[in-house]
Design a protein around this motif. Structure first.
Motif, PDB file in Angstrom:
ATOM      1  N   VAL A   1      44.161  36.957  34.310  1.00 47.05           N
ATOM      2  CA  VAL A   1      44.335  38.019  35.298  1.00 47.05           C
ATOM      3  C   VAL A   1      43.785  39.339  34.753  1.00 47.05           C
ATOM      4  O   VAL A   1      43.016  40.044  35.419  1.00 47.05           O
ATOM      5  N   ALA A   2      44.141  39.659  33.504  1.00 46.30           N
ATOM      6  CA  ALA A   2      43.647  40.897  32.901  1.00 46.30           C
ATOM      7  C   ALA A   2      42.119  40.889  32.856  1.00 46.30           C
ATOM      8  O   ALA A   2      41.470  41.873  33.225  1.00 46.30           O
ATOM      9  N   GLY A   3      41.562  39.761  32.444  1.00 50.19           N
ATOM     10  CA  GLY A   3      40.108  39.668  32.351  1.00 50.19           C
ATOM     11  C   GLY A   3      39.447  39.830  33.701  1.00 50.19           C
ATOM     12  O   GLY A   3      38.465  40.562  33.855  1.00 50.19           O
ATOM     13  N   LEU A   4      39.992  39.162  34.727  1.00 53.73           N
ATOM     14  CA  LEU A   4      39.429  39.246  36.083  1.00 53.73           C
ATOM     15  C   LEU A   4      39.456  40.677  36.584  1.00 53.73           C
ATOM     16  O   LEU A   4      38.455  41.193  37.078  1.00 53.73           O
ATOM     17  N   VAL A   5      40.617  41.325  36.444  1.00 56.73           N
ATOM     18  CA  VAL A   5      40.759  42.680  36.966  1.00 56.73           C
ATOM     19  C   VAL A   5      39.793  43.624  36.256  1.00 56.73           C
ATOM     20  O   VAL A   5      39.064  44.398  36.886  1.00 56.73           O
TER      21      VAL A   5
END
Lengths: 324, 498
Positions: B25-29
């Motif tokens: 999630v952190a990477g996607l955002v």
């Protein structure tokens, strides 16, 4: 007097405490500031990526616990450290802006890329050292500096280093000068020199021990010398250049510095935090795996190390025609 | 076998899976927001891993890495701004697709292609680790130079109508990257005595500027004057499996390109995705459609840039040497936990290796799920009125430019480069070749010079290498073919003009 004592003993006592506190505060506004430091987050500017940035993050993380405020490792890379140094220099000297510094302050100054030198910063404390190491392929026949030097007299060696004018380049120049040989320096960016050595395009590479560690363990590469006064813990079997009869003692120190004019008690507070972190077993353990040698020095001694080193680097760079 | 079970059980424990999900999630955002890349996300997440167990810590970092590799396509497709440099090639066809109302289709295709590329490179990493590392080691400066030169020859294909304008654009891109201290000699070039200019123009800042600013300026210039066609978003199949796997052969080839280029130190995602894009166009039955929103133009670069991840991890695992800044951070994260990647890890901690493979596989499954849910939300961005969206984009780009190097100078730089980009666009100079110059320029120059230092100034080094010669031949073929076909086009069109 008697009347006063009769009036209200407890009240008077309370009054004196307040007056005393006010007096103390006025008398030493500096130390009052220190008592309040740190009240907000401290920003630690990091100049390079790679393992030194990881160490900076570990240090910042542990200092947060020590100081009770967040210490953030903020990356400002580029131009051999010039960008980060220029940024921290421009900040107010309150102790809330510190820089994860190194010998790069001298190399970047003497190469003419910044117009201020180490005296722009107050040393806080040395945290540790990294010691350059000279590696060759394990299938080569060179086991010592002597053997390497003898071979280099018959054939001009290609040696992989980091960029020209970098500290690694200076160390290799000093070492090969002592060995009395002339080599071709091949500068690589992004730490690819060990790969190039494995690929057989260079005959040797001078880099940080942590970059060779995996391949040394797998017996693909052999480190034939380190350039510090003492052997390095990650490669305990590798003799120093001094042990092999060549007087080279060049290591990269890393530590913290603050803009000139930062109050001395603020420096002292930061220094104490660093001392405690460096002494902690956790920090030593992590450092060992990252190939970093914890070596605390207090501010005053650290300042002397920086000054001596700066003079030596300036001389060496002038010799090599790199001083501008 | 015991190691396999042990590794799998750790990798599939709830804590590890949660860490992967958080990382993804952190990477996607981060990667979906232009300027915030997975490198930034990795650096921010790092301190959290200090207090974790080794495997969950590794899971968090790898989750950020794979999530960050895919997220760049979201803004590339929807806004026409690459979230990461690797997604720059995706803009070329992904954004036109969105403009045609196929945004969710393009996003779905990019996610499937990404997961395919990522899983493909994982399989390669598991089966052919040694062999790929061996191939990668043979790529020295001379070979990388030839490879990148071949990549540069694709300018011809990106040059729209006029080859001359394309060349002008390409040279401009190359020149911008000359600014700053050069990495080999530490000499300042075009810095005018400014410390800020010494750090040079950051590739991502320039990319954001070139893709975002001209578009925003156009929006405001046209506002109220040009009736903007309303994009009727067709939310068709969000996961167009069949359409994407119709191109399975292209997916496979692009994944191979990505994996191999990822494994070669000193190259990386942007180069891989442009090469894959160009090779898709060249072998396409309808090359003229490229740039107008073709499916192949999205799946090829996305499969390639996600295959780079597995490729880039190959030197880390097999040699213990990182090939790019992102894997350097991951290596640091492993070292903090006392895991030294390298040949010995396979003998001493095979369970860690298996856990690592498992973590990457799980991360792709999680990405598929999150994107499946996310696409319907993401496409709503297109319903925002363009002038409102334009302001939001500018603010985001400002923040993004600042965060890359924590430098306010980069925000000004973005503005200046962006206005220049708008001027170029008005002069009908295509921006895609500029981008190619930006992406390939630094590697091209550095590898060329390093090769010549190695050979003491003799160009012999290029001719002695079979690999380099092969790429030179390909480059010549590409240029020759392009010149020939443009000559033929001008000959056949002349009677019509007269």
């Amino acid at each position: 007097m008697a009347m006063l004592t009769d009036l209200n003993r407890a009240g008077w006592r309370r009054c004196t405490t307040v007056i005393a506190a006010v007096l103390v505060t006025i008398a030493s506004s500096g130390s009052a500031f220190a008592q309040q430091f740190p009240r907000q987050a401290v920003e630690m500017t990091v100049l390079f990526g790679g393992s030194s940035a990881t160490i900076a993050q570990v240090l910042a993380d542990a200092m947060s616990t020590e100081l009770g405020v967040p210490v953030a490792a903020v990356s400002r890379t580029g131009a051999g450290g010039a960008v980060g140094y220029a940024y921290v220099k421009s900040r107010r000297p309150t102790g809330y802006d510190i820089v994860w510094n190194s010998n790069s302050i001298s190399t970047v100054f003497h190469s003419g890329n910044i117009d201020f030198d180490y005296r722009t910063f107050e040393p806080v404390a040395r945290v540790g050292m990294e010691v350059p190491a000279l590696a060759v392929r394990a299938d080569s026949s060179w086991r010592t500096l002597d053997e390497f030097a003898a071979a280099a007299r018959t054939k001009r060696m290609r040696v992989g280093i980091s960029g020209r004018g970098s500290f690694i380049h200076l160390v290799s120049a000093a070492l090969f000068d002592k060995l009395g040989i002339d080599v071709i320096y091949v500068p690589y960016g992004q730490g690819t020199a060990p790969t190039e050595l494995l690929g057989g395009r260079v005959d040797a590479a001078l880099q940080w021990p942590s970059q060779f560690k995996a391949q040394v363990d797998a017996r693909q590469l052999r480190v034939i010398a380190v350039t510090g006064r003492d052997r390095v813990p990650v490669l305990p079997d590798v003799p120093t250049a001094i042990e092999q009869g060549y007087d080279v003692d060049m290591v990269m120190w890393r530590g913290l510095a603050a803009p000139m004019g930062t109050p001395s008690d603020v420096i002292a507070r930061l220094e104490t935090a660093v001392r405690r972190v460096v002494a902690s077993p956790r920090f030593r353990e992590v450092s060992a795996t990252l190939g970093f040698e914890p070596a605390f020095l207090p501010a005053s001694e650290f300042g002397r190390v920086i000054a001596t080193d700066d003079a030596a680097i300036g001389r060496l760079m002038a010799q090599l025609g790199l001083k501008r | 076998m015991e190691a396999l079970l042990q590794g799998m059980s750790v990798a599939l424990s709830p804590g590890t899976v949660a860490a992967i999900a958080a990382g993804v999630v952190a990477g996607l955002v981060f990667s979906a927001i232009p300027g915030l890349t997975f490198s930034v996300a990795l650096a921010l997440v790092m301190p959290f891993t200090f207090g974790m167990e080794p495997i969950p810590a590794m899971a968090l970092l790898l989750g950020v890495y794979s999530g960050g590799m895919t997220g760049g396509a979201v803004s590339a497709i929807l806004l026409g701004i690459p979230g990461t440099p690797s997604a720059a090639a995706t803009v070329l066809d992904g954004h036109p697709m969105a403009r045609k109302g196929d945004a969710s289709f393009a996003l779905g295709a990019s996610v499937i292609a990404s997961a395919f590329g990522g899983l493909f490179s994982l399989v390669v990493m598991m089966l052919l680790l040694e062999q790929v590392a061996e191939v990668a080691l043979r790529f020295g400066p001379a070979e990388i130079f030839a490879l990148v030169l071949f990549g540069l020859s694709t300018i011809c294909g990106l040059a729209d109508r006029s080859l001359i304008r394309g060349l002008i654009a390409g040279v401009l891109g190359l020149m911008v990257m000359v600014i700053g201290l050069d990495e080999l000699d530490g000499v300042g070039r075009l810095t005018f005595g400014s410390v800020q200019l010494q750090q040079g123009v950051n590739m991502l800042v320039a990319l954001i500027a070139l893709f975002a600013v001209p578009q925003v300026i156009s929006t405001f210039v046209d506002h109220g004057r040009v009736e903007r066609p309303v994009i009727a978003e067709r939310v068709r199949a969000v996961f167009p499996w069949r359409r994407v796997f119709g191109h399975w052969w292209l997916l496979l080839r692009s994944s191979v390109i990505g994996t191999v280029i990822g494994a070669i130190p000193g190259t990386g995602g942007p180069i891989a995705s442009f090469l894959a894009y160009d090779h898709a166009r060249r072998f396409s039955r309808r090359p003229a459609d490229f740039g107008t929103g073709t499916l192949e133009g999205v799946v090829a670069p996305e499969a390639a840039n996600n295959a780079v991840m597995g490729g880039a991890l190959i030197p880390v695992l097999s040699l213990g040497i990182p090939g790019d800044p992102a894997t350097a951070i991951i290596l640091g994260g492993l070292l903090v936990h006392g895991l030294q990647p390298g040949p010995l890890l396979f003998q001493t901690r095979l369970d860690v290796i298996y856990a690592l493979y498992m973590v990457i596989a799980v991360s792709w499954v999680i990405i598929l799920f999150i994107q499946l849910a996310g696409i319907r939300v993401f496409v709503r961005v297109l319903r925002v009125p363009p002038h409102v969206l334009g302001v939001c984009i500018l603010v985001l780009c400002g923040i993004g430019s600042y965060v890359i190097r924590n430098s306010i100078f980069d925000v000004y730089l973005m503005a200046v480069v962006g206005v220049l980009g708008y001027a170029l666009q008005r002069m009908r100079i295509p921006l895609a070749p500029v981008v190619l110059g930006l992406v390939l320029g630094p590697t091209l120059e550095q590898q060329y010079r390093t090769a010549l230092i190695l050979s003491e100034g003799s160009h012999q080094i290029f001719f002695e290498s079979g690999v380099a010669m092969a790429f030179f031949a390909l480059t010549l073929l590409t240029i020759g073919w392009q010149v020939w076909s443009s000559l033929r086009a001008s000959v056949t069109s002349k009677p019509g003009v007269a």
